[in-house]
Each structure stands twice: as C-alpha cells, then as structure tokens.
Design an enzyme around this catalytic site. Structure first.
Site, mmCIF file in Angstrom:
data_model
loop_
_atom_site.group_PDB
_atom_site.id
_atom_site.type_symbol
_atom_site.label_atom_id
_atom_site.label_comp_id
_atom_site.label_asym_id
_atom_site.label_seq_id
_atom_site.Cartn_x
_atom_site.Cartn_y
_atom_site.Cartn_z
ATOM 1 N N GLY A 11 35.426 14.634 4.472
ATOM 2 C CA GLY A 11 35.342 15.670 3.437
ATOM 3 C C GLY A 11 34.572 15.154 2.226
ATOM 4 N NE ARG A 72 37.463 15.804 7.730
ATOM 5 C CZ ARG A 72 37.597 16.778 6.830
ATOM 6 N NH1 ARG A 72 37.256 18.004 7.143
ATOM 7 N NH2 ARG A 72 38.083 16.522 5.636
ATOM 8 C CG ASP A 103 42.685 8.463 5.885
ATOM 9 O OD1 ASP A 103 41.843 9.383 5.843
ATOM 10 O OD2 ASP A 103 43.888 8.648 6.164
ATOM 11 C CB THR A 125 39.714 10.620 -0.320
ATOM 12 O OG1 THR A 125 40.596 11.751 -0.209
ATOM 13 C CG2 THR A 125 40.571 9.397 -0.585
ATOM 14 C CB ILE A 126 40.061 14.879 -3.918
ATOM 15 C CG1 ILE A 126 40.527 15.638 -2.670
ATOM 16 C CG2 ILE A 126 38.620 15.209 -4.252
ATOM 17 C CD1 ILE A 126 40.662 17.145 -2.889
ATOM 18 C CG ASP A 127 43.241 13.865 0.251
ATOM 19 O OD1 ASP A 127 43.047 14.879 -0.450
ATOM 20 O OD2 ASP A 127 43.017 13.836 1.478
ATOM 21 C CG ASP A 129 44.804 9.571 1.607
ATOM 22 O OD1 ASP A 129 43.646 9.240 1.299
ATOM 23 O OD2 ASP A 129 45.069 10.316 2.565
ATOM 24 N NE ARG A 162 53.031 38.901 -12.424
ATOM 25 C CZ ARG A 162 51.877 39.535 -12.468
ATOM 26 N NH1 ARG A 162 50.771 38.871 -12.767
ATOM 27 N NH2 ARG A 162 51.809 40.830 -12.220
ATOM 28 C CG MET A 169 42.967 20.589 -1.062
ATOM 29 S SD MET A 169 41.207 20.276 -0.808
ATOM 30 C CE MET A 169 40.758 21.693 0.178
ATOM 31 N N GLY A 170 45.541 17.302 -0.829
ATOM 32 C CA GLY A 170 46.110 15.948 -0.806
ATOM 33 C C GLY A 170 46.557 15.484 0.558
ATOM 34 N NE ARG A 171 44.654 15.401 6.374
ATOM 35 C CZ ARG A 171 44.614 16.570 7.023
ATOM 36 N NH1 ARG A 171 43.951 17.586 6.526
ATOM 37 N NH2 ARG A 171 45.210 16.716 8.182
ATOM 38 C CD GLU A 222 46.093 20.030 1.636
ATOM 39 O OE1 GLU A 222 45.488 21.112 1.687
ATOM 40 O OE2 GLU A 222 45.536 18.940 1.893
ATOM 41 N NE ARG A 264 51.019 38.995 -8.757
ATOM 42 C CZ ARG A 264 52.026 39.856 -8.635
ATOM 43 N NH1 ARG A 264 53.152 39.483 -8.017
ATOM 44 N NH2 ARG A 264 51.942 41.084 -9.125
ATOM 45 C CD GLN A 272 42.796 21.295 -5.159
ATOM 46 O OE1 GLN A 272 43.646 20.446 -5.311
ATOM 47 N NE2 GLN A 272 42.858 22.205 -4.201
ATOM 48 N NE ARG A 273 36.249 18.495 -0.097
ATOM 49 C CZ ARG A 273 36.490 18.875 1.166
ATOM 50 N NH1 ARG A 273 37.712 18.785 1.653
ATOM 51 N NH2 ARG A 273 35.525 19.312 1.925
HETATM 52 O O1 F6P Z 1 40.800 14.855 2.583
HETATM 53 C C1 F6P Z 1 40.265 15.686 1.609
HETATM 54 C C2 F6P Z 1 40.700 17.104 1.822
HETATM 55 O O2 F6P Z 1 40.175 17.891 0.775
HETATM 56 C C3 F6P Z 1 42.209 17.321 1.939
HETATM 57 O O3 F6P Z 1 42.866 17.284 0.701
HETATM 58 C C4 F6P Z 1 42.243 18.654 2.643
HETATM 59 O O4 F6P Z 1 43.455 18.834 3.363
HETATM 60 C C5 F6P Z 1 41.075 18.571 3.590
HETATM 61 O O5 F6P Z 1 40.185 17.613 3.043
HETATM 62 C C6 F6P Z 1 40.354 19.875 3.759
HETATM 63 O O6 F6P Z 1 39.359 19.693 4.711
HETATM 64 P P1 F6P Z 1 38.186 20.743 5.015
HETATM 65 O O7 F6P Z 1 37.118 20.532 3.984
HETATM 66 O O8 F6P Z 1 37.724 20.374 6.366
HETATM 67 O O9 F6P Z 1 38.772 22.112 4.931
#
Ligand code: F6P
Length: 340
Positions: A11, A72, A103, A125-127, A129, A162, A169-171, A222, A264, A272-273
């Site tokens: 990603g 990928r 990773d 990675t934004i995650d 991790d 509300r 995100m973050g897996r 997520e 909501r 986020q990316r």
């Molecule tokens: O690993 C980065 C990430 O943005 C995760 O946070 C997210 O679950 C995934 O990639 C989304 O992947 P794609 O761009 O394939 O939808």
C-alpha cells in the site's frame, strides 16, 4: 559500479517519494547507478525499470503517492521467487535492490535475501506496525489527517448532540487510533489490541451525555472486533489480500440501540494515505532513504534501516519482520481512560 534498483511495494503512503529521492541523492553522490523499478516486485518480474538520476527525483519531495507506482504482486506468490527476478537483474545489471515496503514486502525481501539477493529494506506504512523501528514514515501524516477529521467531526457531533463513530486504518494495530484519538480528544478509542464490552461503552457515553456534554466521538481502529468479538472484513482484493473495514457500522448500530442517541459513522479510508507528507515524514523518509543508500555502499545487505531515538541504525530484515509491532500495554495504559 554498484547498480541499485529501488522499488516501492504494498500500500502506498505519504513519504515514498521523499525516500526514493533520499536513496537516489546519496547513492549517486557515492558513485552508484540507480534504476527505478515500476509497480513494486511486479516491475522486477516483468523487466520494467527506468534510470533514476538526481534530475529524475527533483521536485518530488512533497508529493504523495509514488513516482514508481506500487503493487501487492509478490515474486513467491505469483512467481518462483528469485528465479523469476533473475532475467531482469541480468539484463539490467541491477545488483542490489532497495525495497521501500511494509511488513509483507519486507518479508519477501528477507526471503529473497536468504536466496542470495543483495537487498536493503526501508520501512514505510501508515499502520506503524513494523518491528525494529521506533516509527515508520507515513504514520505521522495519517495521524495528522485523522486528527483534522476528528476535529471537524467533533463540531458537527456537538451541533446535533450525536455520537460520531470514526473508523481509521491500521490493520491489526491500533497505532493510528490511539494517537489520533488522543490528539483529537475522542471520548473512547477502540483498538484490536484490547477487547471491549459494548455495554460498558454505552454506559460511558450515557454518563458523559447526562453530565452535560451530550455528544461523543468514538475512534475505532478497523481491526478492532465488532460487539460480538468478530473481525469485520469486506472480502479480499484481486490479489487475495484480506480487506478490513466496516466494524464502525456494527458498533454504531449497537450504540444507538443501547443509548438512544442518534449515531453517525465516518470511515476515513484511503484519505489517510493521500496527499503531501508532513514535515516529520519528509524528514524521516529522507533520512531512511539516505541510510539505505549508505548501507548498500557499505555492502550491508539483508538489513532494514530503522529509526532508534535520534539514530538511523540497521537491523536484520529477518528480525524486523518476525512479528508485527502492536501498541504495547504500557501505551494502552497511558490512554486507559479513553479505552473501554
Ligand atoms: O497497510 C496499509 C493499509 O492502508 C491498511 O491500513 C489498510 O487495511 C490497507 O492498507 C488497505 O489496503 P488497500 O489499499 O489495498 O485497500
């Protein structure tokens, strides 16, 4: 002369171009030749490379995405590993590959390294991790984007009394949720690393509303489980890569039912990316890129560049990819008041 092939895989995230630029600037200053490999491992499997000199990386520092493209595709899943890359390596004369990846891509790099490829990894990675490094670039930008969104969603939640459930995100890691939730003043932060009880969550929101603040922002990673403990996915992408998403809808429905407050959902997704990296990510990505080029010039292969405090160090790729880096208990305890 060393001939480096540089690729971005997995990603995308803000800062990839800054890292490419760092690699090229340092490598060419050190007398190496650099080629850009298009669309991650796929370009190396299909012979798609192009020369990358200092001129080709001017003006890209501030740009999101990646000038090289990414995918990928994996040489083990979609080919025969190093053997599939050999024709391109032989034809182009690329003798070392700098892999800017998360990773999954770094795990592939480690495996190729074991097969004999001269490889150096750069964590992105934004995650956030990836083990072995304090931080990966892309994360700071994502946290800033989510924080801005939470700030905006808070004013509309307040105006309408509300509950606003914001999914990030973050897996399988809760780094973005924990950081942006804290920065944005969320009432509750839910992460994959810590289970929660939705009834406790509802009681907490009710107590807040009854005490006079009758709106709440809930930030959900997520990868956090749904109220019944289930992991929520939206199937797989065309490569078979599992896609997470949608847990916030289930949490919101339960919260609305249990509290009676209008609720909501905002799933921030790929916002986020996107876009320009923050100053911190520009600096981090550039430094990691420079250090990766130095590792190649020094002949330190099979390593990942990593940020440890003020230093840029090298760690073996195999240890960096052994386990994903979750938010540690100590960090979760710090924000404990905000975690159900
Ligand atoms: O690993 C980065 C990430 O943005 C995760 O946070 C997210 O679950 C995934 O990639 C989304 O992947 P794609 O761009 O394939 O939808």
């Amino acid at each position: 002369m060393t001939h480096i092939g540089v690729l971005t895989a997995g990603g995308d995230c803000p800062g990839l171009n800054a890292a490419i630029r760092g690699v090229v600037a340092r490598a060419t200053a050190g007398g190496a030749q650099v080629s850009g490999i298009e669309d991650g491992w796929q370009g190396l499997m299909q012979g798609r490379t192009r020369p990358l000199g200092r001129d080709q990386v001017r003006g890209i520092l501030t740009r999101g995405g990646t000038i090289l493209g990414t995918s990928r595709t994996d040489p083990y899943e979609h080919g025969e590993g190093l053997a599939t890359l050999k024709p391109t390596l032989t034809e182009t004369g690329i003798d070392t590959v700098v892999v800017i990846g998360g990773d999954g891509s770094l795990r592939t790099a480690a495996r190729l390294g074991e097969e004999g490829l001269a490889v150096v990894g750069v964590p992105k990675t934004i995650d956030n991790d990836i083990a072995g490094t304090d931080v990966s670039f892309g994360f700071d930008t994502a946290v800033q984007i989510v924080t801005d969104a939470v700030d905006r969603l808070t004013t509309t939640a307040e105006a309408h009394n509300r509950i606003m459930v914001v999914e990030v995100m973050g897996r399988q890691s809760g780094w973005i949720a924990v950081s942006a939730g804290l920065a944005g003043g969320a009432e509750v932060i839910l992460v994959p690393e810590r289970p929660y009880d939705v009834e406790d969550l509802a009681r907490r929101v009710l107590a807040r509303h009854e005490s006079g603040s009758d709106y709440s922002v809930v930030v959900v990673a997520e990868g956090a489980p749904d109220p019944s403990g289930e992991r929520v996915t939206v199937g797989a992408d065309h490569m078979g890569f599992e896609r997470l998403g949608g847990v916030s809808n289930r949490i919101a429905a339960e919260l609305e039912r249990l509290t009676g407050y209008e609720t909501r959902v905002m799933i921030l997704g790929h916002l986020q990316r996107g876009g320009t990296p923050t100053a911190n990510d520009r600096v981090l990505a550039t430094r990691l890129g420079i250090r990766a080029a130095e590792a190649v010039l020094d002949g330190d292969y099979g390593m990942m560049v990593a940020c440890r405090g003020p230093e840029m160090i090298l760690v073996p790729l195999s240890t960096a990819v052994a386990e994903p880096r979750s938010v540690p208990d100590s960090r979760l305890d710090e924000v404990g008041w905000f975690l159900i």
